[in-house]
Design an enzyme around this catalytic site. Structure first.
Site, mmCIF file in Angstrom:
data_model
loop_
_atom_site.group_PDB
_atom_site.id
_atom_site.type_symbol
_atom_site.label_atom_id
_atom_site.label_comp_id
_atom_site.label_asym_id
_atom_site.label_seq_id
_atom_site.Cartn_x
_atom_site.Cartn_y
_atom_site.Cartn_z
ATOM 1 N N GLY A 1 -50.569 41.822 -1.594
ATOM 2 C CA GLY A 1 -49.116 41.731 -1.667
ATOM 3 C C GLY A 1 -48.565 43.035 -2.209
ATOM 4 O O GLY A 1 -49.225 44.077 -2.125
ATOM 5 N N ASP B 1 -45.934 45.093 -5.389
ATOM 6 C CA ASP B 1 -45.942 45.326 -6.829
ATOM 7 C C ASP B 1 -45.636 44.039 -7.605
ATOM 8 O O ASP B 1 -46.132 43.854 -8.720
ATOM 9 C CB ASP B 1 -44.908 46.397 -7.190
ATOM 10 C CG ASP B 1 -45.321 47.764 -6.644
ATOM 11 O OD1 ASP B 1 -46.537 48.013 -6.533
ATOM 12 O OD2 ASP B 1 -44.435 48.565 -6.306
ATOM 13 N N THR C 1 -42.807 48.183 -1.754
ATOM 14 C CA THR C 1 -42.880 49.527 -2.347
ATOM 15 C C THR C 1 -44.331 49.961 -2.505
ATOM 16 O O THR C 1 -44.689 51.105 -2.241
ATOM 17 C CB THR C 1 -42.175 49.544 -3.730
ATOM 18 O OG1 THR C 1 -40.914 48.893 -3.618
ATOM 19 C CG2 THR C 1 -41.972 50.961 -4.214
ATOM 20 N N ARG D 1 -33.130 40.210 0.574
ATOM 21 C CA ARG D 1 -34.574 40.135 0.755
ATOM 22 C C ARG D 1 -34.960 39.958 2.229
ATOM 23 O O ARG D 1 -36.002 40.434 2.679
ATOM 24 C CB ARG D 1 -35.149 38.978 -0.064
ATOM 25 C CG ARG D 1 -36.402 39.396 -0.787
ATOM 26 C CD ARG D 1 -36.894 38.440 -1.808
ATOM 27 N NE ARG D 1 -37.429 39.189 -2.927
ATOM 28 C CZ ARG D 1 -38.557 39.875 -2.897
ATOM 29 N NH1 ARG D 1 -39.297 39.903 -1.815
ATOM 30 N NH2 ARG D 1 -38.968 40.554 -3.934
ATOM 31 N N GLY E 1 -39.956 45.823 -10.558
ATOM 32 C CA GLY E 1 -39.403 45.013 -9.476
ATOM 33 C C GLY E 1 -38.882 43.660 -9.930
ATOM 34 O O GLY E 1 -38.441 42.864 -9.103
HETATM 35 C C1 LIG Z 1 -30.473 57.610 -1.811
HETATM 36 C C2 LIG Z 1 -31.877 58.156 -1.811
HETATM 37 C C3 LIG Z 1 -32.721 57.437 -2.812
HETATM 38 C C4 LIG Z 1 -34.114 58.006 -2.868
HETATM 39 C C5 LIG Z 1 -34.757 57.646 -4.162
HETATM 40 C C6 LIG Z 1 -36.213 57.484 -4.024
HETATM 41 C C7 LIG Z 1 -36.824 57.186 -5.352
HETATM 42 C C8 LIG Z 1 -37.920 56.202 -5.203
HETATM 43 C C9 LIG Z 1 -38.593 55.951 -6.512
HETATM 44 C C10 LIG Z 1 -39.294 54.668 -6.442
HETATM 45 C C11 LIG Z 1 -39.881 54.258 -7.744
HETATM 46 C C12 LIG Z 1 -40.699 53.089 -7.536
HETATM 47 C C13 LIG Z 1 -41.081 52.395 -8.790
HETATM 48 C C14 LIG Z 1 -41.653 51.050 -8.401
HETATM 49 C C15 LIG Z 1 -40.927 49.982 -8.346
HETATM 50 C C16 LIG Z 1 -41.465 48.691 -7.787
HETATM 51 O O1 LIG Z 1 -42.184 48.020 -8.781
HETATM 52 C C17 LIG Z 1 -40.309 47.838 -7.339
HETATM 53 C C18 LIG Z 1 -40.809 46.513 -6.740
HETATM 54 O O2 LIG Z 1 -41.604 46.749 -5.643
HETATM 55 P P1 LIG Z 1 -42.027 45.574 -4.590
HETATM 56 O O3 LIG Z 1 -42.613 44.463 -5.376
HETATM 57 O O4 LIG Z 1 -43.018 46.193 -3.670
HETATM 58 O O5 LIG Z 1 -40.785 45.145 -3.921
HETATM 59 N N1 LIG Z 1 -39.546 48.549 -6.328
HETATM 60 C C19 LIG Z 1 -38.321 48.993 -6.556
HETATM 61 O O6 LIG Z 1 -37.749 48.765 -7.593
HETATM 62 C C20 LIG Z 1 -37.675 49.783 -5.448
HETATM 63 C C21 LIG Z 1 -36.906 50.956 -5.962
HETATM 64 C C22 LIG Z 1 -36.331 51.695 -4.787
HETATM 65 C C23 LIG Z 1 -35.275 52.639 -5.212
HETATM 66 C C24 LIG Z 1 -34.591 53.292 -4.046
HETATM 67 N N1 LIG Z 2 -45.694 31.893 -2.050
HETATM 68 C C1 LIG Z 2 -44.698 32.559 -2.631
HETATM 69 N N2 LIG Z 2 -43.405 32.189 -2.395
HETATM 70 C C2 LIG Z 2 -42.379 32.871 -2.947
HETATM 71 N N3 LIG Z 2 -42.540 33.943 -3.767
HETATM 72 C C3 LIG Z 2 -43.790 34.343 -4.018
HETATM 73 C C4 LIG Z 2 -44.927 33.676 -3.473
HETATM 74 N N4 LIG Z 2 -46.050 34.312 -3.909
HETATM 75 C C5 LIG Z 2 -45.628 35.320 -4.711
HETATM 76 N N5 LIG Z 2 -44.282 35.347 -4.781
HETATM 77 C C6 LIG Z 2 -43.394 36.293 -5.506
HETATM 78 O O1 LIG Z 2 -42.831 37.179 -4.541
HETATM 79 C C7 LIG Z 2 -42.361 38.345 -5.210
HETATM 80 C C8 LIG Z 2 -42.502 39.563 -4.325
HETATM 81 O O2 LIG Z 2 -43.820 39.714 -3.986
HETATM 82 P P1 LIG Z 2 -44.487 41.059 -3.485
HETATM 83 O O3 LIG Z 2 -45.842 40.661 -2.990
HETATM 84 O O4 LIG Z 2 -44.441 42.068 -4.536
HETATM 85 O O5 LIG Z 2 -43.610 41.496 -2.233
HETATM 86 P P2 LIG Z 2 -42.517 42.661 -2.083
HETATM 87 O O6 LIG Z 2 -43.247 43.941 -2.304
HETATM 88 O O7 LIG Z 2 -42.044 42.517 -0.685
HETATM 89 O O8 LIG Z 2 -41.447 42.451 -3.116
HETATM 90 C C9 LIG Z 2 -43.191 38.452 -6.470
HETATM 91 O O9 LIG Z 2 -42.332 38.461 -7.567
HETATM 92 C C10 LIG Z 2 -44.068 37.213 -6.482
HETATM 93 O O10 LIG Z 2 -44.085 36.620 -7.761
#
Ligand SMILES: CCCCCCCCCCCCC/C=C/[C@@H](O)[C@H](COP(=O)(O)O)NC(=O)CCCCC
Ligand SMILES: Nc1ncnc2c1ncn2[C@@H]1O[C@H](COP(=O)(O)OP(=O)(O)O)[C@@H](O)[C@H]1O
Ligand SMILES: [Ca+2]
Length: 574
Positions: free
Chosen positions: A189, A191, A235, A298, A537
């Site tokens: 999955g 972060d 991400t 989302r 996140g």
């Molecule tokens: C307008 C141009 C903007 C360009 C900025 C790019 C900077 C990106 C830096 C990203 C830092 C990432 C730190 C990680 C964060 C993740 O934990 C979090 C959740 O990820 P996921 O579970 O996979 O969805 N992601 C974010 O918070 C996304 C930040 C994006 C900001 C543009």
């Molecule tokens: N079966 C599920 N249904 C709904 N949410 C879930 C499930 N399993 C995990 N999650 C939650 O989904 C969120 C996003 O998961 P992640 O794998 O990081 O995807 P993304 O990178 O697209 O945000 C996490 O906070 C996690 O706790």
């Protein structure tokens, strides 16, 4: 050299005769009938052999075995350049060898298997795998079953697979269920999924050690189980920053060979209670707003961050705050020293030596400077910020290949605090744009970066009043989940009072639920006066927080980013 493991003989690869040599820790083969200048030796460290099989074997797209009794097949890690990403792609190399006799074939397979056991003792045998079927582009299940499972099977790893049915199922499983016999836990999955596993494992380890997670002065116990990350999220920052590429095959191979990468973890507290752990970003202002906005979209998948990033940028917000930090020792490293934390990093190794002196044992970590730090060591600044970000690692990701802090270290026991003071929108855009290039994002007059051990954030006294009357009010009713109740937070948007809209909700480290308070969004004429924290996140339900970095609290099946120039200059494996 292990003389009892040494083996040397002629072997055929196709119709070409080779001299094959096993020296214990290395296996290599060279074509013998070739002119000297054309001779090419393929050399594989035994620690990178994935499997040894009798016969002529293929495993992808499906397993095929031609059972010739004088043949054997060796599978191993093969590197290739990753085209744009900062690390190296790992692929499954495969060579089929023919022996002059079955006896010699058996000798080779036995010697190779023994060498692998001897030279990579930390390989996992049994793994607990959690798949988030809804992460990223919703391909977690497919990625695991088509790419990862066949590799685990080849390597003789047995896995117990749980496809999650709800958020926090993985965390709760790790906190409560029997984990006997498992060597590691794998997250399929993004972060968020990794974060669940992080919380489950850290919480379980502290429970079993009788330690209080709510006390910021407590030295937390490192987790005994390794975590593997198969990237299938939006991400995938933790994977990218520790491996250098987003590639399920590369990540699966790191798990199989039992690589080990220690990782710093930041604990976040509010009002004397632990709120969450973080390994990548604890960010207020821009990154908090982007996350909160993105949760409403989302359905867009990973693109929600691009859309929300643009919308939040256009809304041109800044926030007041008091930032206090405990600086790290400037003699050890600096966030502006232009170095990169690569595989085998000397800065991180020095930390391992300092804190884990007896042969790197995970269980010998007993250091607690935090409780003895005097108030006088804290530095305090107050003002209006575009964003305040704390990151324990570079936080590089495909969107930002150098990351939020390109010289941050994965395992040095510190985090980088980035303060972006309020500035003209175009200057802020310049700062954001530099995240996507190699230009120095800290070389701007409104940006500061500090290497720190701890951080406190509070609102200026005027801000607290604004928070209560104009911004986000935390009118919370904390009720236990077991009581079928929940916590409601109400946000004020101008004169309007309405329930927070975010669908994400907020779950505290202890499992209690709190609905999100979030900004009114772009509809509102009055800009909100407080932002939210983005913690890897997840939205934090509190504004005033204390953060502490714990050096090397968890270990990943990874080895840090391998220097791709080594492959280019022929110093690589083959
Ligand atoms: C307008 C141009 C903007 C360009 C900025 C790019 C900077 C990106 C830096 C990203 C830092 C990432 C730190 C990680 C964060 C993740 O934990 C979090 C959740 O990820 P996921 O579970 O996979 O969805 N992601 C974010 O918070 C996304 C930040 C994006 C900001 C543009
Ligand atoms: N079966 C599920 N249904 C709904 N949410 C879930 C499930 N399993 C995990 N999650 C939650 O989904 C969120 C996003 O998961 P992640 O794998 O990081 O995807 P993304 O990178 O697209 O945000 C996490 O906070 C996690 O706790
Ligand atoms: Ca660090």
């Amino acid at each position: 050299m292990d003389t009892d493991l040494r083996l040397e003989s002629s072997l055929w690869v196709g119709n070409k005769r080779h001299r094959a040599v096993l020296t214990g820790w290395n296996f290599n083969w060279t074509e013998v009938d070739q002119k000297n200048c054309d001779k090419k030796t393929i050399s594989v460290p035994v620690a990178e052999v994935v499997g040894v099989e009798e016969g002529r074997v293929e495993i992808l797209p499906q397993k095929l075995v031609e059972d010739k009794d004088k043949d054997f097949t060796v599978f191993y890690v093969k590197r290739s350049s990753s085209g744009g990403s900062s690390g190296l792609l790992w692929r499954l190399g495969r060579t089929q060898f023919s022996c002059p006799s079955r006896v010699l074939r058996d000798q080779w397979t036995e010697h190779l298997r023994t060498a692998v056991k001897t030279h990579s003792p930390s390989r996992p045998h049994k793994l607990l795998v959690f798949i988030n079927p809804y992460g990223g582009k919703k391909k977690g299940r497919q990625i695991y079953h088509s790419v990862v499972a066949p590799l685990f099977e080849l390597a003789g790893i047995s896995s117990h697979v749980i496809v999650t049915e709800r958020a926090n199922q993985a965390r709760d499983h790790l906190l409560k269920k029997d984990l006997t016999g498992f060597d590691g836990v794998v997250s399929v999955g993004g972060d968020g999924m990794f974060s669940e596993i992080l919380h489950g494992l850290i919480g379980r380890t502290q429970q079993e050690s009788g330690l209080c997670e709510n006390d910021p002065a407590v030295t937390l116990q490192p987790c005994p189980l390794h975590i593997g990350i198969i990237p299938a999220g939006s991400t995938d920052c933790v994977c990218y920053a520790t491996v250098g590429v987003i590639d399920p095959v590369t990540s699966a191979l790191h798990v199989i060979i039992g690589d080990s990468q220690p990782l710093d973890v930041c604990s976040v507290y509010h009002a004397s209670a632990l709120v969450r752990y973080s390994v990548s970003l604890v960010g207020y202002g821009f990154y908090g707003d982007v996350l909160a906005e993105s949760e409403k979209h989302r359905w867009m998948g990973p693109l929600r961050y691009d859309y929300s990033g643009t919308m939040v940028y256009l809304s041109n917000r800044s926030y007041t705050g008091v930032v206090q930090y405990l600086p790290a020792d400037p003699m050890l490293s600096s966030p502006r020293d232009k170095t990169r934390c690569l595989s085998g990093c000397s800065v991180c190794s020095r930390t391992t030596e300092r804190h884990f002196p007896d042969s790197g044992s995970l269980y010998s970590a007993h250091y607690s400077q935090f409780s003895t730090e005097s108030e006088g060591d804290w530095v305090s600044v107050e003002g209006r910020f575009r964003c305040v970000s704390l990151t324990c690692m570079s936080s590089s990701c495909p969107r930002s290949p150098q990351g939020l802090s390109p010289s941050a270290h994965l395992a040095d026991g510190t985090g980088d605090l980035i303060l972006v003071w309020d500035t003209h929108p175009l200057s802020f855009l310049k700062f954001l744009h530099r995240h996507t290039s190699t230009e120095d994002q800290f070389d701007l007059p409104f940006v500061e970066v500090h290497r720190v051990k701890a951080l406190r954030f509070s609102l200026p006294s005027s801000g607290r009043e604004e928070e209560a009357f104009g911004g986000i009010a935390e009118q919370s009713v904390v009720i236990d989940e077991e009581d079928q109740s929940y916590v409601e937070t109400v946000s004020r948007c101008g004169s309007q009072l309405r329930l927070a809209e975010s669908s994400a909700g907020v779950e505290m480290a202890n499992g209690q639920k709190k609905e999100n308070a979030f900004l009114c969004g772009l509809c509102c004429s009055k800009s909100p006066t407080v932002s939210v924290w983005n913690c890897d996140g997840e939205i934090l339900p509190f504004t005033e927080i204390l953060c502490r970095i714990h050096g090397q609290l968890v270990r990943l099946y990874a080895r840090g980013i391998e220097d791709s120039t080594e492959l280019r200059w022929g110093k690589g494996q083959v």
